[in-house]
Design an enzyme around this catalytic site. Structure first.
Site, mmCIF file in Angstrom:
data_model
loop_
_atom_site.group_PDB
_atom_site.id
_atom_site.type_symbol
_atom_site.label_atom_id
_atom_site.label_comp_id
_atom_site.label_asym_id
_atom_site.label_seq_id
_atom_site.Cartn_x
_atom_site.Cartn_y
_atom_site.Cartn_z
ATOM 1 C CG ASP A 1 -1.863 -1.216 1.201
ATOM 2 O OD1 ASP A 1 -2.249 -1.656 0.107
ATOM 3 O OD2 ASP A 1 -2.150 -1.730 2.286
ATOM 4 N NE ARG B 1 -7.451 -6.985 6.664
ATOM 5 C CZ ARG B 1 -6.462 -7.875 6.577
ATOM 6 N NH1 ARG B 1 -6.155 -8.628 7.616
ATOM 7 N NH2 ARG B 1 -5.777 -8.007 5.465
ATOM 8 N NE ARG C 1 -4.013 0.357 3.390
ATOM 9 C CZ ARG C 1 -4.159 1.084 2.283
ATOM 10 N NH1 ARG C 1 -3.798 2.352 2.262
ATOM 11 N NH2 ARG C 1 -4.660 0.544 1.192
ATOM 12 C CB THR D 1 -7.923 -6.039 -0.788
ATOM 13 O OG1 THR D 1 -7.101 -5.618 -1.869
ATOM 14 C CG2 THR D 1 -8.467 -7.419 -1.066
ATOM 15 C CB THR D 2 -9.608 -6.641 3.747
ATOM 16 O OG1 THR D 2 -8.484 -5.880 4.197
ATOM 17 C CG2 THR D 2 -9.112 -7.875 3.024
ATOM 18 C CB ALA E 1 -2.572 -6.607 -5.083
ATOM 19 N N GLY E 2 -4.494 -4.446 -3.809
ATOM 20 C CA GLY E 2 -5.508 -3.444 -4.145
ATOM 21 C C GLY E 2 -4.769 -2.186 -4.531
ATOM 22 C CG HIS E 3 -2.020 -2.148 -7.011
ATOM 23 N ND1 HIS E 3 -1.081 -2.676 -7.852
ATOM 24 C CD2 HIS E 3 -1.765 -2.688 -5.782
ATOM 25 C CE1 HIS E 3 -0.297 -3.499 -7.166
ATOM 26 N NE2 HIS E 3 -0.704 -3.533 -5.916
ATOM 27 C CE LYS F 1 2.243 -2.535 -4.261
ATOM 28 N NZ LYS F 1 2.089 -2.119 -2.839
ATOM 29 N N GLY F 2 -0.083 1.638 -7.292
ATOM 30 C CA GLY F 2 -1.054 1.926 -8.352
ATOM 31 C C GLY F 2 -0.853 3.321 -8.906
ATOM 32 C CE LYS F 3 0.779 10.103 -7.915
ATOM 33 N NZ LYS F 3 0.546 11.463 -7.541
ATOM 34 C CD GLN G 1 0.897 -8.925 -2.419
ATOM 35 O OE1 GLN G 1 1.604 -9.584 -3.146
ATOM 36 N NE2 GLN G 1 -0.369 -8.687 -2.715
HETATM 37 P P1 GDP Z 1 -0.831 0.243 -3.517
HETATM 38 O O1 GDP Z 1 -1.413 -1.035 -3.030
HETATM 39 O O2 GDP Z 1 0.633 0.336 -3.269
HETATM 40 O O3 GDP Z 1 -1.181 0.524 -4.958
HETATM 41 O O4 GDP Z 1 -1.500 1.392 -2.640
HETATM 42 P P2 GDP Z 1 -3.081 1.543 -2.309
HETATM 43 O O5 GDP Z 1 -3.767 2.004 -3.537
HETATM 44 O O6 GDP Z 1 -3.591 0.330 -1.636
HETATM 45 O O7 GDP Z 1 -3.023 2.674 -1.193
HETATM 46 C C1 GDP Z 1 -2.478 3.924 -1.448
HETATM 47 C C2 GDP Z 1 -3.550 4.982 -1.188
HETATM 48 O O8 GDP Z 1 -2.948 6.262 -1.115
HETATM 49 C C3 GDP Z 1 -4.567 5.098 -2.310
HETATM 50 O O9 GDP Z 1 -5.800 5.484 -1.758
HETATM 51 C C4 GDP Z 1 -4.020 6.211 -3.188
HETATM 52 O O10 GDP Z 1 -5.023 6.878 -3.928
HETATM 53 C C5 GDP Z 1 -3.423 7.118 -2.157
HETATM 54 N N1 GDP Z 1 -2.243 7.877 -2.589
HETATM 55 C C6 GDP Z 1 -1.239 7.519 -3.412
HETATM 56 N N2 GDP Z 1 -0.291 8.470 -3.467
HETATM 57 C C7 GDP Z 1 -0.706 9.462 -2.650
HETATM 58 C C8 GDP Z 1 -0.142 10.718 -2.241
HETATM 59 O O11 GDP Z 1 0.954 11.098 -2.631
HETATM 60 N N3 GDP Z 1 -0.866 11.449 -1.344
HETATM 61 C C9 GDP Z 1 -2.066 11.056 -0.856
HETATM 62 N N4 GDP Z 1 -2.690 11.840 0.002
HETATM 63 N N5 GDP Z 1 -2.631 9.891 -1.228
HETATM 64 C C10 GDP Z 1 -1.947 9.106 -2.090
HETATM 65 P P1 IMO Z 2 -0.888 -4.245 -2.190
HETATM 66 O O1 IMO Z 2 -0.407 -4.791 -3.511
HETATM 67 C C1 IMO Z 2 -0.973 -4.661 2.145
HETATM 68 C C2 IMO Z 2 -0.976 -8.730 3.747
HETATM 69 C C3 IMO Z 2 -2.214 -9.195 4.470
HETATM 70 C C4 IMO Z 2 -1.575 -10.137 5.487
HETATM 71 C C5 IMO Z 2 -0.452 -10.776 4.695
HETATM 72 C C6 IMO Z 2 -0.790 -12.146 4.110
HETATM 73 O O2 IMO Z 2 -2.191 -3.545 -2.279
HETATM 74 O O3 IMO Z 2 0.185 -3.459 -1.541
HETATM 75 P P2 IMO Z 2 -2.291 -12.894 2.049
HETATM 76 O O4 IMO Z 2 -3.742 -12.708 1.769
HETATM 77 O O5 IMO Z 2 -1.389 -12.317 1.002
HETATM 78 O O6 IMO Z 2 -1.929 -14.306 2.373
HETATM 79 O O7 IMO Z 2 -2.030 -12.071 3.422
HETATM 80 O O8 IMO Z 2 -0.150 -9.876 3.644
HETATM 81 N N1 IMO Z 2 -1.203 -8.226 2.372
HETATM 82 C C7 IMO Z 2 -1.160 -6.933 2.033
HETATM 83 N N2 IMO Z 2 -1.000 -5.830 2.801
HETATM 84 N N3 IMO Z 2 -1.090 -4.535 0.804
HETATM 85 C C8 IMO Z 2 -1.222 -5.633 0.019
HETATM 86 O O9 IMO Z 2 -1.194 -5.581 -1.315
HETATM 87 C C9 IMO Z 2 -1.303 -6.901 0.638
HETATM 88 N N4 IMO Z 2 -1.464 -8.160 0.177
HETATM 89 C C10 IMO Z 2 -1.380 -8.959 1.254
HETATM 90 O O10 IMO Z 2 -2.902 -8.146 5.089
HETATM 91 O O11 IMO Z 2 -1.001 -9.397 6.532
HETATM 92 MG MG MG Z 3 -2.949 -1.691 -1.805
#
Ligand code: GDP
Ligand code: IMO
Ligand code: MG
Length: 422
Positions: free
Chosen positions: A13, A300, A302, A297-298, A39-41, A16-18, A221
């Site tokens: 988190d 929950r 953080r 994704t869930t 994953a949730g991007h 990476k998506g951004k 991850q």
């Molecule tokens: P990923 O799993 O690494 O792709 O990250 P996630 O998408 O799960 O979580 C990152 C969150 O931070 C998302 O809601 C993004 O829209 C947000 N985000 C990304 N870059 C920035 C930033 O520079 N500033 C802020 N405020 N939010 C950001």
């Molecule tokens: P992105 O790509 C944050 C965490 C779960 C748990 C552990 C094992 O969005 O960054 P799993 O379901 O993979 O067996 O769970 O890994 N986890 C993540 N935490 N971002 C993720 O993906 C994750 N994918 C798995 O919360 O602690």
């Molecule tokens: Mg994520």
């Protein structure tokens, strides 16, 4: 630059998506190489927000998305994601490796059952069946994308595998009885729908490299969730580090030109396991609220804490990271002081590595360096020099300690809220 790899340096988190969406403008292919729909991007373009779980982030920029052999695919989720994108006017151009393993219904049930059985010793998985699917892959009990397109082969595989899974589920005393015929029909129907995408992605990508096409590899991850180098056993089940990208795609390591490590300006973690810089106070809650730190994704919440440079340096070393992308710097706005963990205190000594023994790592206490905070960051900032001086000092410290240059700073979730550092 032909092949650029983007990975998370922390516990996922990181944004990476951004960042992948941002770099996708120059890419021909954007490739996922490990993980699954754990994953949730998130990608924000103007007012539109996309949350992708299996489909590579580059499809939002209209690029070819490749799901490599190292990914585990839940076909139901993938098809839903494709349909949702089409409904929003994006017809994703996708290629799926015929060798990618498939998450089956028993994987999801076993993931939940194991967690329930572990009780307060649980991992805190996403319960998406990731661990059981990778376990079956390595145990050679996997079903792969190609198998979904051949009903007779799928039938034979189910005939061999299902009785073992039924036994395991019976041990957990779960009242599910698998219906082989029903699974066969459902999963071969998924295969029929996915057939148009399933191909020899490794050949396509190696040909693309020869033609000097631009390839962006999108990690899922983060380093501390890596099954070898993370906080084992509180990790995911794949190699999230740079090494995982070559096996997860089928390209040689020498082809990777740049390895970008994403560093969130503070630290977050979902699920169980140690987090040395965790803040269980108002500041932790502040980071959670301002950073909207809830699982993509869930959902929950953080866990949040200060930036941990021991972790970032560990990531840089293991993956040979060549550039850093710092995200969510804006979330630290308005704090009078900010802190960076530079070492751990362990039994009266200072250490600067990640102990392999999880109990020892849990005992580590952060040693902090204090920095003066900054009031705010103008969302239209376009150069490093325009950032508040205190923020520049914070970033330069990260760069110097990690020994890796910063190439991008993200100051908001949107595509335009990005500073390139030449
Ligand atoms: P990923 O799993 O690494 O792709 O990250 P996630 O998408 O799960 O979580 C990152 C969150 O931070 C998302 O809601 C993004 O829209 C947000 N985000 C990304 N870059 C920035 C930033 O520079 N500033 C802020 N405020 N939010 C950001
Ligand atoms: P992105 O790509 C944050 C965490 C779960 C748990 C552990 C094992 O969005 O960054 P799993 O379901 O993979 O067996 O769970 O890994 N986890 C993540 N935490 N971002 C993720 O993906 C994750 N994918 C798995 O919360 O602690
Ligand atoms: Mg994520």
């Amino acid at each position: 630059m032909t092949v650029t790899l983007v990975i998370g340096t922390q516990w996922g988190d990181e944004g990476k998506g951004k960042v992948v969406d941002y770099y996708s403008k120059n890419a021909d292919y954007v490739v996922r190489f490990q993980g699954g729909n754990n994953a949730g991007h998130t990608i924000k373009v103007g007012e539109e927000v996309y949350k992708l779980h299996v489909v590579p982030s580059g499809v939002i920029q209209g690029k070819t998305g490749v799901i490599g052999n190292g990914v585990v695919i839940d076909p139901e989720i993938l098809l839903t994601e494709i349909d949702e994108l089409i409904n929003r006017g994006i017809k994703p151009h996708l290629l799926i490796s015929e060798r990618a393993n498939i998450i089956m219904p028993y994987h999801k049930i076993l993931d939940g059952a194991e967690e329930q059985y572990l009780g307060d010793k649980k991992i805190g998985t996403t319960k998406r069946g990731i661990g059981p699917c990778y376990s079956d892959k390595v145990a050679r009990n996997g079903i792969r994308a190609i198998d979904l397109t051949d009903k007779e082969r799928l039938r034979k595989l189910l005939e061999r595998i299902l009785p073992i899974k039924q036994k395991m589920i019976d041990i957990y005393d779960i009242k599910t009885k698998f219906d082989e015929k029903e699974i066969l029909e459902t999963y071969s129907a998924y295969g029929a729908r996915l057939q148009e995408y399933i191909t020899t992605t490794h050949v396509e990508l190696n040909n693309a490299i020869q033609k000097k096409k631009q390839i962006l590899l999108e990690g899922a991850q983060g380093t501390m969730l890596d099954v070898d180098f993370g906080t084992y056993p509180y990790t995911t089940s794949s190699n999230t580090i740079a090494g995982g990208s070559t096996t997860g795609v089928g390209i040689g390591p020498k082809h990777i030109d740049e390895i970008i490590g994403i560093v969130k300006a503070y630290t977050t973690r979902v699920g169980e396991g140690p987090l040395p810089t965790e803040l269980l106070d108002k500041t932790g809650q502040h980071l959670q609220q301002i950073g909207h730190e809830y699982g993509t994704t869930t959902s929950r919440p953080r866990r949040c804490g200060w930036l941990d440079l021991v972790v970032v340096k560990h990531a840089c070393m293991i993956s040979g990271i060549t550039k850093l992308a710092i995200t969510k710097l804006d979330v630290l706005n308005g704090l009078s002081q900010v802190y960076i963990c530079t070492q751990y205190q362990l039994e009266g000594k200072r250490i600067d590595y990640i102990p392999a023994n999880i109990d020892v790592f849990t005992a580590c206490k952060p040693v902090y360096k204090e920095f003066k905070g900054w009031e705010t960051i103008d969302q239209n900032t376009k150069t490093f020099e325009e950032l508040p001086k205190e923020a520049q000092t914070y970033l330069k410290f990260i760069e110097k300690e990690a020994g890796v240059p910063i190439s991008l700073v993200s100051i908001g979730p949107g595509r335009t809220e990005t500073i390139e550092v030449p």
